[in-house]
Design a protein around this motif. Structure first.
Motif, PDB file in Angstrom:
ATOM      1  N   ALA A 160       0.896  -1.065   0.253  1.00 26.15           N
ATOM      2  CA  ALA A 160       0.212  -0.020  -0.054  1.00 26.15           C
ATOM      3  C   ALA A 160       0.945   1.226   0.037  1.00 26.15           C
ATOM      4  O   ALA A 160       0.367   2.199  -0.697  1.00 26.15           O
TER       5      ALA A 160
ATOM      6  N   ASN B  96      -2.870   8.164   6.336  1.00 26.57           N
ATOM      7  CA  ASN B  96      -4.308   7.722   6.949  1.00 26.57           C
ATOM      8  C   ASN B  96      -4.334   6.610   7.853  1.00 26.57           C
ATOM      9  O   ASN B  96      -5.180   5.840   7.993  1.00 26.57           O
TER      10      ASN B  96
ATOM     11  N   GLY C 147      -7.059   5.991  10.009  1.00 30.99           N
ATOM     12  CA  GLY C 147      -8.441   5.304   9.526  1.00 30.99           C
ATOM     13  C   GLY C 147      -8.012   3.815   9.083  1.00 30.99           C
ATOM     14  O   GLY C 147      -8.851   2.967   9.697  1.00 30.99           O
ATOM     15  N   GLN C 148      -7.035   3.603   8.579  1.00 35.16           N
ATOM     16  CA  GLN C 148      -6.493   2.044   8.330  1.00 35.16           C
ATOM     17  C   GLN C 148      -5.115   1.936   8.021  1.00 35.16           C
ATOM     18  O   GLN C 148      -4.643   2.645   7.377  1.00 35.16           O
ATOM     19  N   GLY C 149      -4.438   1.191   8.682  1.00 36.62           N
ATOM     20  CA  GLY C 149      -2.915   0.753   8.305  1.00 36.62           C
ATOM     21  C   GLY C 149      -2.980   0.153   7.136  1.00 36.62           C
ATOM     22  O   GLY C 149      -3.727  -0.756   6.628  1.00 36.62           O
ATOM     23  N   PRO C 150      -1.746  -0.013   6.684  1.00 38.68           N
ATOM     24  CA  PRO C 150      -1.441  -0.814   5.356  1.00 38.68           C
ATOM     25  C   PRO C 150      -1.235  -2.328   6.091  1.00 38.68           C
ATOM     26  O   PRO C 150      -0.837  -2.380   7.111  1.00 38.68           O
TER      27      PRO C 150
ATOM     28  N   TRP D 127      -2.340  11.041   0.552  1.00 36.33           N
ATOM     29  CA  TRP D 127      -3.567  10.773   1.083  1.00 36.33           C
ATOM     30  C   TRP D 127      -3.896  11.113   2.577  1.00 36.33           C
ATOM     31  O   TRP D 127      -2.748  10.478   3.483  1.00 36.33           O
TER      32      TRP D 127
ATOM     33  N   ARG E   5      -7.224  12.639   5.381  1.00 37.83           N
ATOM     34  CA  ARG E   5      -8.381  12.557   5.529  1.00 37.83           C
ATOM     35  C   ARG E   5      -9.117  13.988   6.174  1.00 37.83           C
ATOM     36  O   ARG E   5      -8.334  14.752   6.583  1.00 37.83           O
TER      37      ARG E   5
ATOM     38  N   TYR F  12       1.251   8.064   1.933  1.00 41.14           N
ATOM     39  CA  TYR F  12       0.130   7.741   2.819  1.00 41.14           C
ATOM     40  C   TYR F  12       0.102   8.252   4.370  1.00 41.14           C
ATOM     41  O   TYR F  12       1.144   7.993   4.857  1.00 41.14           O
TER      42      TYR F  12
END
Lengths: 384, 384
Positions: free
Chosen positions: B7, B15, B18-21, B350, B352, B13
């Motif tokens: 990812a 975020n 929000g969600q980790g890779p 990215w 948010r 990145y």
């Protein structure tokens, strides 16, 4: 289908009612889904259309099987969540009665008991097991309806009945039960545990307020994803209980109301790649025939097994005739059911035991071969 | 770690909150787990030791991080389930007050509001957001405790406070809050949303009755698996609500009681391969240093970002000093936050946006490079 399932390559498998095998294309779909999520996201504007697509794909497929619109289908982690979550948010009054069949899974029963304790409801039992033992499938529907008639009272607010009973393997007349409940002055809710019916028998006509299933048994999907088809009146009258961002109309605000469709019973982040896996399994099953055609295949296997069991000394089947679906329950005199499971397991033959009633259960699916059934029959003969 | 995450290979990145890779070894572990389950089972006597092993492995790892025994750690599908499920079965009395911080996630807030509606409880608010804006981290703990002091009443039965606030990025003094609540005559319950703290800051000292987290954010595990650490008194006093075979002491019988340990809040079949994936991610993180060492690395990134943001005209950070962890929230004058996210996304960057307060949030993890941070700062400068 059979050759696509590694689980079936190295054993003789009869536990579809516990868990179905995962076909390799479904595992590959799960993997590809994860890779795609990592490539696009994981948490970016770019990833949401893919997540929506994979979620919608499985939601639509499951809704179509249940004969409802997608807006009435909530995705859940397992069959228990689907059964129990919509229940807690129904409008209960102290003294309401829950009428539960005597063939329900202990998880659902325990949840109803806890609900009854907190809301001061009363549990009543609907006898069906003994009817299964003594009636053929044609006569059984009328007998179950008569039993229901006797058990219903003006206080009955919910009826809990599986579509395909996990212990006896009998099919319950869900549509007729639903029609009968509609005639009651207060129209009790109907909760149907569809753990064994979904993927094994046609379920399109099974109208219920809560029709809850899992993808990991007869649908041969991955463990950890199921669903529940909900009636329109339930969507209007039941509040969600396990509430997270997916339950909310606007994720950003708790003050916004809940989704008006079935998503109000979805919770928060779950595993999207499982959707890709289950959708693939459903496509593979569909390629093998319509639900009715597949049921014929399943029945042909369970009939062969049931008939073979009649010829083994000391074996007694629960049902007086070949089963209506793929669950074949029986007892074997002289050995504990746990010992039978163990001895068969040593030979790579897998069936399971049940506690209530204490018995053995072997399942046939469309992947089951006649040779496998004969092998099981021979092994049981040797044990008997 | 960074090179193990596909990812992170094709985007910049920020975020993680929000969600980790998902690292490739974790996806491989998930796959291997599924293959092993198919090889041994899926539903055979042979497969249960493997399932128990993979479940115990992740349960022990998570419990150790939380500083509790494994018997106090329940596995859940997501952070919401962990927050909300233990809540419903607590002994409530009409008029009890729920004291909720003004920085909680809308999902948890909505669940508390629904609980309050059904049990006739009262919602009160604990102001902390404004304190975060105006106090440095050293002064903040005292200010939050003073705010708590003012808000507590004899009717307060529950306090809801995140460990690491998802909007401002401030750390809340959970241990001190817990100690203060113990001094109240009726010892209110403490529910901590640990969605942002688990995997980003040391959490071993954060004693709470309900300490709920997910594996898919800072722990870089797969989506669909989280956990909750529960206090001994909660295990003794709270009944499960979403009840399935995993909640029951004896799966076969609803009449048996619930597990006395944290498993009473587990439900039914879930996705065991996710356990193998999360356990692998936790091992990969551990190999990068202790939680304290990793936090230093995270802080070094967020400090660089925070300091860089001070130099951009029109940018205003929420916090008056470099953040205590990896969440960096800020506003940019002249453009809507949605537009900023979109414009950055077009460049493969990215971050948010959040609604309350309306702001932007960029996160740094141990995988974040200085070059990435500088790239983000340059892109923001260009937009400003």
């Amino acid at each position: 289908m059979r050759t696509l399932c590694p689980a079936l390559a190295n054993k003789t498998y009869f536990n579809y009612g516990g868990q179905g095998p995962l076909p390799t294309p479904s595992l590959q779909a799960i993997n590809s889904s994860w890779q795609r999520i990592q490539e696009l996201g994981p948490f970016t504007n770019d990833v949401w259309p893919f997540i929506e697509q994979e979620t919608a794909r499985v939601r639509q497929a499951l809704a179509a099987l249940c004969g409802v619109g997608s807006h009435r289908l909530a995705l859940t982690e397992n069959v228990t969540s689907g059964c129990v979550l919509p229940l807690w948010g129904l409008p209960w009054d102290g003294g309401d009665q829950l009428l539960i069949s005597d063939c329900e899974h202990p998880g659902v029963v325990a949840a109803c008991q806890e609900l009854a304790r907190r809301e001061r409801l009363e549990i009543r039992w609907l006898p069906v097991l003994e009817l299964c033992r003594t009636h053929d499938q044609n006569a059984l529907a009328a007998a179950v309806l008569a039993s229901l008639e006797q058990a219903l009272t003006a206080q009955t607010r919910l009826v809990v009945l599986s579509h395909l009973l996990w212990n006896s393997g009998s099919v319950m007349p869900i549509a007729a039960v639903a029609a009968r409940l509609k005639q009651q002055p207060n129209q009790p809710w109907l909760l149907v545990d569809a753990a064994q019916s979904m993927g094994s028998i046609p379920v399109e006509e099974a109208a219920a307020d809560i029709y809850a299933f899992t993808g990991h048994k007869w649908c041969c999907g991955p463990e950890g994803l199921g669903g529940v088809a909900l009636s329109q009146r339930l969507l209007e009258q039941a509040q969600p209980t396990l509430i997270g961002w997916r339950s909310l109309r606007h994720e950003a605000s708790a003050a916004s109301s809940f989704h008006s469709d079935a998503r109000r019973f979805e919770v928060a982040t779950s595993c999207v790649p499982l959707c890709s896996g289950l959708a693939t399994s459903l496509e593979l099953l569909e390629a093998e025939g319509t639900p009715a055609q597949r049921l014929e295949q399943i029945q042909s296997g369970s009939r062969r097994l049931w008939q073979g069991l009649q010829t083994i000394e000391g074996v007694k089947t629960l049902l007086p005739e070949p089963p209506p679906a793929g669950l074949v329950s029986f007892t074997l005199a002289g050995l504990s059911s746990a010992a039978v499971v163990e001895r068969l397991g040593e030979q790579g033959l897998w069936i399971r035991r049940l506690d209530d009633p204490d018995c053995l259960r072997a399942c046939t699916h469309i992947t089951t071969t006649e040779a496998e059934i004969d092998e099981l029959l021979e092994a049981l003969s040797a044990l008997a």
